[in-house]
Scaffold this active site. Structure first.
Site, short mmCIF file in Angstrom:
data_model
loop_
_atom_site.label_atom_id
_atom_site.label_comp_id
_atom_site.label_asym_id
_atom_site.label_seq_id
_atom_site.Cartn_x
_atom_site.Cartn_y
_atom_site.Cartn_z
N GLY A 16 -1.94 -4.61 7.08
CA GLY A 16 -1.54 -4.90 5.87
C GLY A 16 -0.41 -3.98 5.52
CD GLU A 109 -10.99 3.29 11.45
OE1 GLU A 109 -10.43 4.07 10.65
OE2 GLU A 109 -11.99 3.51 12.09
CB THR A 131 -4.97 3.01 4.81
OG1 THR A 131 -6.00 2.71 3.71
CG2 THR A 131 -5.29 4.61 5.21
CG ASP A 133 -7.91 -0.48 0.86
OD1 ASP A 133 -7.24 -0.80 0.13
OD2 ASP A 133 -8.84 -0.94 1.68
NE ARG A 168 -10.02 -13.04 -25.41
CZ ARG A 168 -9.24 -13.96 -25.17
NH1 ARG A 168 -7.75 -13.45 -24.74
NH2 ARG A 168 -9.33 -15.30 -25.70
CG MET A 175 -6.05 -4.62 -3.08
SD MET A 175 -4.52 -4.72 -1.93
CE MET A 175 -4.43 -6.35 -1.57
CG HIS A 277 -1.79 -9.69 -1.46
ND1 HIS A 277 -2.84 -10.62 -1.70
CD2 HIS A 277 -2.01 -9.06 -0.11
CE1 HIS A 277 -3.51 -10.34 -0.37
NE2 HIS A 277 -3.02 -9.51 0.29
NE ARG A 280 -0.90 -5.28 1.31
CZ ARG A 280 -1.71 -6.03 2.06
NH1 ARG A 280 -2.84 -5.91 2.11
NH2 ARG A 280 -1.17 -6.96 2.74
#
Ligand code: F6P
Length: 347
Positions: A16, A109, A131, A133, A168, A175, A277, A280
């Protein structure tokens, strides 16, 4: 001068994308040409370009100003170099055919695991961790993470004003497949009332308790949930979109799943937004541009030193080298204490 000055290096970006990939490419190519007289080519679309011999020139002209650009000028894919007609022999054949001496693989990874297998078989590879993440254990931060956190924080600031206007509860899904770093950092930055991460299963009752407490204080509750989060009643992360190219479940939708539950149990009107996305995309932050550029330049030094099977990484403020085997295998999860620290602010 080292004897491998002037070598020809192939770069690839795989998995990604993450904002900063282009800055790594620029950092590597710029310093390689400028300092060591190296030559570069780019493999298109990750390992697929290696297997198919799909190669583009990568000179000073191609990297002009790209450190500001999102995406990757080389394209990316989740292709595994050992699948189909791939494998060590094919990789060696393509490298020989194009006169490529070494590869710089920029990826996460999966990419680095493949790079390790190839290096063990004698292919000359240096890795750069990627990454969004931020889940690779060998690097303190990976480029793209800071940008993703900023994008998510901006989105949450916006969700809070519309949430306030309508009184609300707003649920923001971010992600984070296995780890909750984006959720933790953006949630803390935005002052979220609840942060839900994959590392910590939580009950819907507990979530509603925090939502109600925030609402009782006159706030429009903001719930941040990582896509990989599971309620304590769920075995696995929510997935309704089939599998990705690596055979992993495509995540997303947990926000939409818990929002009606929150509304039904608390009586507070609730809306869910999935950032997906968007996190990213676009230009990398200043931090990510600098980190990515430094990693790209460091990868060249690792190539010059012929330290194959090594990944460059950030430790504190230093760029260090880590052998692939140390970089792989353990995910950098959010430690219990970091979550507890944030939890004090919930509700
Ligand atoms: O690994 C990074 C990541 O952005 C995850 O957070 C997410 O689950 C996945 O990639 C999405 O992958 P794709 O781009 O294939 O939809």
């Amino acid at each position: 001068m080292p004897h491998n000055v002037g070598m020809r290096i192939g770069l690839l970006t795989s998995g990604g994308d993450a904002p900063g990939l282009n800055a790594v490419i620029r950092g590597a190519v710029f310093s390689g040409i400028q300092v060591y007289g190296q030559e570069f080519v780019g493999f298109r679309n990750g390992w697929r370009g290696v297997i198919e011999g799909d190669i583009i020139p990568l000179g000073r002209n191609e990297i002009k100003g790209i450190n500001k650009q999102g995406g990757t000028i080389l394209g990316t894919s989740r292709t595994n170099p050992f699948e189909g007609r791939g494998g060590v022999e094919r990789v060696n054949e393509v490298m020989k055919e194009h006169g490529i001496d070494a590869i710089i693989a920029i990826g996460g990874e999966g990419t680095l695991a493949a790079a390790k297998r190839l290096t063990d078989a004698g292919v000359k590879i240096v890795g750069v961790p990627k990454t969004v993440d931020n889940d690779l254990s060998a690097t303190d931060y990976s480029f793209g993470f800071d940008t993703a956190v900023q994008i998510a924080t901006d989105a949450m600031d916006r969700l809070r004003t519309t949430g306030d206007a309508h009184d609300r509860c707003m649920v923001a899904e971010v992600m984070g497949r296995h780890v909750g770093w984006i959720a933790l950092h953006s949630g803390m930055a935005a002052g979220a009332h609840v942060i839900l991460i994959p590392e910590r299963k939580t009950s819907i009752e507990q979530i509603c308790e925090w939502v109600t407490a925030a609402h009782d204080r006159g706030r429009a509750p903001l719930v941040v949930v990582a896509e990989g989060f599971s309620l304590d009643t769920m075995d696995d992360a929510h997935s309704e979109r089939g599998l990705d190219a690596f055979g992993r479940p495509r995540l997303g939708g947990i926000g939409e799943l818990i929002a009606p539950e929150i509304e039904a149990r608390t009586g507070i009107e609730t809306r869910a937004t999935t950032l997906g996305h968007i996190q990213r995309g676009g230009t990398p932050s200043g931090f990510d541009r600098v980190l990515a550029t430094r990693l790209g330049m460091a990868a060249i030094r690792t190539v010059i030193g012929e330290r194959w099977g090594t990944m460059v990484a950030l430790r504190g403020t230093d760029i260090v080298e880590v052998p692939f085997e140390q970089a792989l295998g353990t995910l950098k999860t959010v430690p219990h204490e970091r979550y507890e620290e944030a939890r004090v602010l919930f509700g």
